[in-house]
Scaffold this motif. Structure first.
Motif, PDB file in Angstrom:
ATOM      1  N   GLY A 270     -27.579  10.234  35.871  1.00 53.78           N
ATOM      2  CA  GLY A 270     -26.358   9.488  35.636  1.00 53.78           C
ATOM      3  C   GLY A 270     -26.149   9.078  34.186  1.00 53.78           C
ATOM      4  O   GLY A 270     -26.499   9.802  33.246  1.00 53.78           O
ATOM      5  N   VAL A 271     -25.555   7.891  34.018  1.00 52.43           N
ATOM      6  CA  VAL A 271     -25.296   7.375  32.673  1.00 52.43           C
ATOM      7  C   VAL A 271     -26.598   7.179  31.908  1.00 52.43           C
ATOM      8  O   VAL A 271     -26.692   7.489  30.719  1.00 52.43           O
ATOM      9  CB  VAL A 271     -24.516   6.040  32.753  1.00 52.43           C
ATOM     10  N   ARG A 272     -27.623   6.690  32.590  1.00 55.97           N
ATOM     11  CA  ARG A 272     -28.922   6.485  31.942  1.00 55.97           C
ATOM     12  C   ARG A 272     -29.453   7.813  31.401  1.00 55.97           C
ATOM     13  O   ARG A 272     -29.980   7.885  30.298  1.00 55.97           O
ATOM     14  CB  ARG A 272     -29.903   5.869  32.939  1.00 55.97           C
ATOM     15  N   GLY A 273     -29.292   8.875  32.182  1.00 53.36           N
ATOM     16  CA  GLY A 273     -29.762  10.185  31.752  1.00 53.36           C
ATOM     17  C   GLY A 273     -29.022  10.688  30.521  1.00 53.36           C
ATOM     18  O   GLY A 273     -29.627  11.274  29.616  1.00 53.36           O
ATOM     19  N   ARG A 274     -27.684  10.453  30.495  1.00 53.36           N
ATOM     20  CA  ARG A 274     -26.915  10.880  29.319  1.00 53.36           C
ATOM     21  C   ARG A 274     -27.343  10.088  28.090  1.00 53.36           C
ATOM     22  O   ARG A 274     -27.414  10.623  26.977  1.00 53.36           O
ATOM     23  CB  ARG A 274     -25.426  10.719  29.593  1.00 53.36           C
TER      24      ARG A 274
END
Length: 851
Positions: free
Chosen positions: A616-620
């Motif tokens: 998700g956003v954390r991964g990006r």
């Protein structure tokens, strides 16, 4: 007046050339009124007479068989009779290269105890002469760089003390380095058992200033050596757990040692004896040669002991620094102080916090250790830069002299003001958001700094020298402008670690980093080796590919932050030697460029894996942060490159000055200018002759090159904090994990990379490294360093090449020998020496996992 024998009362400390070091000290002590048993010396003139014309390879046998000339024998007889009829004496060697400030020669020549009768005395004198040429004495001189042919031997004949108890006393602690802390080892009988190490003696430590006994430790004292009536000694058994010295005697010994030290003005290693009547005798004194010098800094607030940090070791520079290099650091430090808006009394002398000891750079770090902010920040920086220094600093936190004091770190306010004034936050943000713009700004910093160093056109030496003095203080102004760019990369790495919740896999992300000028240089040298395959290296000429490399990188060097060190363009021998090593590597898979490409691919794959894992956003955010890490972290070497280019230009200007001084006979050779300070250069241009001073400094510098122990931190009383830390665990050598992977291979201990031979796949074991060492890494199977942290130069380059590395391993170059088979675990930070029975037969080149 006889020049063949001299009574102690006619000898002083200025006479080692005629009486040797031991006799000169005994005469000096006698003249100072200290309790020395009476005696005389058979001078070096007698030795010259009997040794004249004998070849060095035959001299020992010849001296053992020599018939002592009658006039020499008569004078020895007369001196002996002055001591008493058939009095027992000690007959002791006294070499001209003995009891020196840098080499004690303890035990290298022979001593004969309880010698009775003139015939026995003459025989002992003959044997002392011959002992100058034992294998151990020869090897000791060889290791200390002392010319064998220049050494001569005198002989001491001294009334024997029939000792009830005897031993040695150091007026400073030889283990911790602490001054005015007397260390006493004692045993019953003659002191030979203590000196030779044949017993575990009683051990006492005394604080000399307060006359307090700090430590008592009883030895087993199983044997004693006692005099035998009629001559000679015998070994007798002992069975006593009682201390052989009373408290009164211990304190009297410490006080006697203090008198000796005060007389000489430096810590002394003494031998002593107490006879049956309880009289204390001093039988020898010589300098303690193993103590590291205490920094001489005027920085002191009267608040107890000071703590000094070795900046040069923290920068990977273990070797001594030339006088010109030290002078430049003082001027640069003055520039840094002015940059903070602080006054400088004498720019050439440097700020009060700057010091040197053992020809290394030390700074007064007391204010850091005494500050909560300093304790919080600075050791954490050293954790990744030079881990042993971080441990040494933390070991001081419980020292009462280093307790936290309010306002002790006022520099923080100055640092914050400077950071804001120079746009540090803006540059940091720009690097994270617009790295290409930050690159351009960083290049501009380098161009402006080099423009300050340059002096186009023809100029006289005085103009060049004044230009150098004006330019050097500009170096610190580069740092606040250059450091934010690579720092942004490491901030992004820390951000990613926080997002991921652990550091697992992040080391892989740092492999094959782009934009690292040091690895780019090393890989370019590897490409040069590729062009030379099939052609080889011919002696006496520089092949065009090598010259092209030198045109681009000739400003670099080993120990390159020292202005006095030759650049590769001055002397390309080191580069040619490295290329010869490269040409031995014929495994395409192990080729450094192939490994570098694999490392880069593994890093990109790991970023993808970690970002998917975060999701998700954390991964990006993880992917963005680690992308910026790879884009910026490799630039950590760029500010150092700016500095080295600057120094290379300054060095070129000083070489012009040196050429003029050599032509005027103020120095012997052009490069002797680097054994002057900048202030002395001015004096030389005014007409002062520095040839003798420079010759003496060359000798001192060469001696310091042989020093193997340089404390990362040292206190003003001489204490080495690392020496009083907990002893290392048995078994594995433990350091700091620097680059993952396992390797078992043959160790190659290298103390100086210039001319070093490293077979492909061997494990490089070194005291420390800087970028000048890194060409050796390309063919190394692994790396072990005594100094360094996870982000020191050696660790960074090892990771980028994918070779396992452990750094910050105390005494690695002494505990590991060339040819040992060792296993290093780059993740655990351990080095294991394999027992001989477990060693594999030699060898195909070692291979590594995790490469």
């Amino acid at each position: 007046m006889s020049t063949l024998t001299l009574d102690f009362t006619r000898i002083d400390g200025t006479m080692p050339a005629s009486v040797g070091g031991k006799a000169a000290n005994l005469g000096e002590l006698t003249g100072a009124g200290l309790p020395v048993p009476p005696g005389f010396c058979v001078t070096t003139e007698a030795y010259r007479r009997v040794a004249a014309g004998v070849p060095l390879d035959e001299v020992r046998e010849a001296l053992l068989a020599v018939e002592i000339p009658a006039d020499i024998a008569d004078q020895i007889r007369a001196g002996y009779e002055e001591l008493g009829a058939d009095v027992p004496v000690a007959v002791r060697s006294s070499a001209t290269a003995e009891d020196l400030p840098f080499a004690s020669f303890a035990g290298q020549q022979d001593t004969f105890l309880n010698v009775v009768g003139i015939d026995s005395v003459l025989d002992a004198v003959r044997r002392c002469w011959a002992s100058l040429w034992t294998d151990r004495a020869y090897a000791y001189r060889e290791s200390n760089g002392i010319d064998h042919a220049a050494v001569e031997l005198a002989v001491v004949v001294q009334r024997m003390v029939d000792a009830e108890v005897a031993g040695v006393l150091f007026t400073a602690n030889p283990v911790t380095g602490r001054r005015r802390e007397a260390v006493i080892d004692a045993n019953a009988g003659l002191g030979e058992t203590v000196v030779s190490g044949s017993v575990n003696p009683d051990h006492f430590v005394v604080d000399t200033a307060s006359a307090r006994i700090l430590q008592r430790q009883s030895g087993d004292k199983k044997i004693a050596i006692r005099s035998v009536a009629g001559g000679g000694t015998q070994e007798v058994s002992l069975d006593s757990a009682e201390p052989c010295l009373s408290d009164k005697q211990i304190l009297a010994l410490a006080a006697l040692g203090d008198r000796v030290e005060r007389h000489y003005g430096s810590p002394q290693d003494t031998e002593w004896a107490i006879d049956a009547a309880g009289t204390l005798w001093l039988t020898q004194a010589r300098p303690i040669t193993t103590l590291y010098p205490v920094p001489d800094s005027p920085s002191n607030d009267g608040g107890g002991r000071r703590a000094y940090l070795c900046v040069s070791v923290a920068q990977g520079l273990y070797r001594p620094i030339t006088p010109m290099g030290m002078s430049s650091f003082r001027l640069i430090a003055s520039g840094g102080r002015r940059m903070f808006g602080l006054p400088v009394t004498d720019a050439l002398a440097g700020p009060a916090f700057f010091s040197d000891a053992g020809q290394r750079v030390y700074v007064d770090a007391t204010v850091i250790v005494r500050s909560r902010l300093g304790r919080f920040i600075v050791p954490r920086i050293f954790d990744v830069m030079e881990a042993r220094t971080a441990a040494a600093m933390r070991s001081l936190f419980d020292d009462p002299d280093m307790s936290v004091r309010p306002g002790a770190f006022r520099a923080a306010r100055h640092i914050l003001k400077l950071a804001l004034r120079m746009g540090f936050p803006f540059r940091l943000t720009e690097a994270m958001v617009r790295p290409a713009a930050a690159d351009r700004r960083l290049d501009g910093v380098g161009r402006r700094l080099l423009a300050i160093a340059a002096l186009p056109g023809e100029h006289d030496s005085r103009t060049r020298l004044e230009h150098v003095i004006k330019a050097l203080p500009a170096i610190p102004t580069m740092l606040p402008k250059a450091l934010p760019v690579p720092l942004a990369g490491f901030i992004m790495l820390a951000f990613a670690r926080r997002l991921l919740g652990s550091g697992e896999g992040l080391e892989t992300v740092l492999r094959g980093l782009p934009h690292n000028v040091t690895t780019e240089m090393d890989l370019e040298l590897w490409r040069v080796a590729g062009e030379l395959r099939g052609v080889g290296l011919s002696s006496g000429e520089i092949p065009p590919p090598v010259q092209r490399f030198l045109d681009r990188y000739g400003h670099r060097a080993v120990a390159e932050i020292d202005l006095g060190m030759p650049r590769w363009s001055d002397d390309p021998a080191h580069i040619l030697g490295v290329l010869a090593n490269y040409l031995r590597l014929d495994d395409a898979e192990a080729a450094p460029d192939a490994q570098f490409r694999r490392g880069a691919a593994e890093a990109e794959a790991m970023i993808q894996s970690l970002s998917r894992k975060a999701g998700g956003v954390r991964g990006r955010l993880v992917r963005f942060a680690l992308g910026r890490t790879r884009r910026l972290a490799g630039l950590r070497e760029t500010p150092k490159l700016f500095l080295i280019r600057f120094l290379a230009e300054i060095r070129r200007q000083l070489q012009h000055v040196g050429a003029d001084l050599a032509a005027a006979d103020r120095i012997a050779r052009t490069d002797d200018v680097f054994f002057l300070s900048l202030k002395e250069c001015r004096e030389a241009l005014d007409g002062k002759d520095f040839r003798e001073i420079v010759a003496s400094r060359h000798e001192s510098y060469d001696r310091e090159l042989r020093r193997r122990q340089v404390p990362q931190m040292i206190l003003s009383d001489g204490t080495d904090p690392e020496a009083i830390a907990a002893p290392p665990a048995d078994g594995d050598l433990v350091g700091t994990a620097a680059s993952t992977g396992h390797i078992t291979g043959i160790a190659r201990v290298v103390l100086d990379p210039v001319g070093a031979h490293l077979e492909p796949g061997e494990i490089l074991v070194a005291p420390s490294t800087d970028p000048g060492w890194t060409p050796l890494f390309l063919t190394a199977g692994g790396l072990v360093m005594e100094m360094g942290g996870a982000n020191s130069h050696g660790a960074v380059v090892a990771r980028e090449y994918g070779i396992p590395a452990v750094v910050g391993v105390p005494n690695a170059t002494r505990r590991i020998a060339t040819g040992d088979e060792i296993t290093i675990d780059g993740a655990a930070g351990t080095v294991t020496l394999l027992p001989a029975a477990d060693r594999t037969p030699p060898p195909a080149p070692a291979t590594a996992s995790g490469r």
